[in-house]
Motif scaffolding. Structure first.
Motif, PDB file in Angstrom:
ATOM      1  N   LYS A 185       8.724   6.664   0.339  1.00  0.00           N
ATOM      2  CA  LYS A 185       7.843   5.503   0.449  1.00  0.00           C
ATOM      3  C   LYS A 185       7.913   4.663  -0.823  1.00  0.00           C
ATOM      4  CE  LYS A 185       4.566   7.348   3.819  1.00  0.00           C
ATOM      5  NZ  LYS A 185       3.145   7.527   4.174  1.00  0.00           N
ATOM      6  N   PHE A 238       0.498   4.272   0.870  1.00  0.00           N
ATOM      7  CA  PHE A 238       0.380   5.219   1.985  1.00  0.00           C
ATOM      8  C   PHE A 238       0.791   4.578   3.309  1.00  0.00           C
ATOM      9  CE2 PHE A 238      -2.935   6.531  -1.115  1.00  0.00           C
ATOM     10  CZ  PHE A 238      -2.344   7.710  -1.516  1.00  0.00           C
ATOM     11  N   THR A 239       0.218   3.410   3.608  1.00  0.00           N
ATOM     12  CA  THR A 239       0.489   2.769   4.900  1.00  0.00           C
ATOM     13  C   THR A 239       1.766   1.950   4.888  1.00  0.00           C
ATOM     14  OG1 THR A 239      -0.783   0.778   4.338  1.00  0.00           O
ATOM     15  CG2 THR A 239      -1.990   2.631   5.318  1.00  0.00           C
ATOM     16  N   GLN A 240       2.287   1.617   3.683  1.00  0.00           N
ATOM     17  CA  GLN A 240       3.493   0.795   3.536  1.00  0.00           C
ATOM     18  C   GLN A 240       3.308  -0.606   4.118  1.00  0.00           C
ATOM     19  OE1 GLN A 240       6.779   2.380   1.854  1.00  0.00           O
ATOM     20  NE2 GLN A 240       4.692   2.748   1.106  1.00  0.00           N
ATOM     21  N   THR A 241       2.076  -1.072   4.171  1.00  0.00           N
ATOM     22  CA  THR A 241       1.798  -2.436   4.613  1.00  0.00           C
ATOM     23  C   THR A 241       1.506  -3.303   3.394  1.00  0.00           C
ATOM     24  OG1 THR A 241      -0.543  -1.870   4.931  1.00  0.00           O
ATOM     25  CG2 THR A 241       0.909  -1.722   6.858  1.00  0.00           C
ATOM     26  N   HIS A 256       0.849  -1.183   0.000  1.00  0.00           N
ATOM     27  CA  HIS A 256       0.000   0.000   0.000  1.00  0.00           C
ATOM     28  C   HIS A 256       0.892   1.243   0.000  1.00  0.00           C
ATOM     29  CE1 HIS A 256      -2.998   2.958   1.166  1.00  0.00           C
ATOM     30  NE2 HIS A 256      -3.936   2.064   0.899  1.00  0.00           N
TER      31      HIS A 256
END
Length: 269
Positions: free
Chosen positions: A143, A82-85, A80
């Protein structure tokens, strides 16, 4: 007799209208089915990894991956932006999968099933995208993201990445045949091996970190604080000098309490 002929003509007309309506419904249904179809580009070879790209409407992940061949992909990963998950899909394991759907021009890292039939060894040249083209899914500063080139084949990688609002610091592409990584490094051609991008080629990219801004010394002024050397209070009389740009602006000595205070004159030298 005339009434009988009129009835036959009317029945014939009604039959033709009914057939026409059936043909229209069939055509509309076929068109709708075709519109919902899509294609997974750069499918993985059996037991190998690839960066694949979905082209089509939003579709359930399992259905999209099956365009590579029913059950041909064991797993897919998406980060993702934005969340970097990570979101994951595992074939036949819905309880531990959370990558439910794929959007148009979404890139994912895929793993081919070792039991799947091999894909053609040579991928066909992708149909060129719109010119001049643009990157889709660009990363934010500092990111990672799965980005996709949507444009002409053989585009200069630096020019393609320049269509992102953030500077792409590094980008990686995995060769699905050799399983080796090619990389692009911003302003470092001697380190770059990924120099060209084809249409619908997905890459793993990170945005350039925003430059760190340091607070400059506001000269003139009065400055004070405590001084330690190797974690111990500096001895009284230790000389403290203030420099900026190689020019000495003032000096003082450490007091008995291990502190200092220095006044920088105005105007400064």
């Amino acid at each position: 007799m005339h009434n009988h002929m009129r009835k036959l003509a009317l029945l014939y007309l009604v039959g033709m209208v009914a057939l026409g309506l059936l043909a229209l419904v069939w055509a509309m249904g076929t068109g709708s089915s075709q519109a919902q179809q899509g294609t997974m580009h750069n499918c993985p070879q059996p037991g190998r990894w690839a960066i694949s790209v979905w082209e089509g409407e939003e579709t359930e992940t399992a259905e999209a991956l099956d365009t590579c061949g029913a059950g041909a992909v064991d797993a897919a990963y998406y980060i993702h932006p934005f969340t970097q998950t990570w979101r994951v899909f595992f074939k036949g394991r819905p309880a531990i999968s959370n990558l439910d759907t794929l959007d148009d021009l979404q890139a994912v890292v895929t793993l081919g099933s070792p039991t799947a039939s091999p894909m053609p060894t040579a991928e066909p040249t992708p149909t060129p995208g719109p010119g001049p083209g643009r990157m889709v899914g660009c990363p934010m500063a500092s990111k990672w993201a799965m980005s996709v080139w949507n444009g002409p084949n053989g585009a200069n990688a630096a020019d393609a990445f320049a269509t992102c609002s953030e500077v792409i610091a590094v980008a990686y592409w995995l060769d699905p045949q050799t399983q080796t990584w090619q990389r692009y490094v911003h302003d470092r051609p001697e380190l770059t091996t990924l120099s060209r991008l084809d249409n619908l080629q997905g890459v793993f990219a990170i945005g350039l970190a925003a430059p760190t801004e340091y607070c400059g010394i506001n000269i003139p002024g009065t400055y004070h604080g405590a001084v330690t050397i190797d974690g111990q209070t500096a001895p009284a009389g230790t000389v403290i000098k203030v420099f900026r740009g190689g020019i000495e602006f003032g000096s003082t000595t450490v007091s008995e309490e291990g502190t200092y205070m220095v006044d920088i004159p105005s105007p400064a030298p």
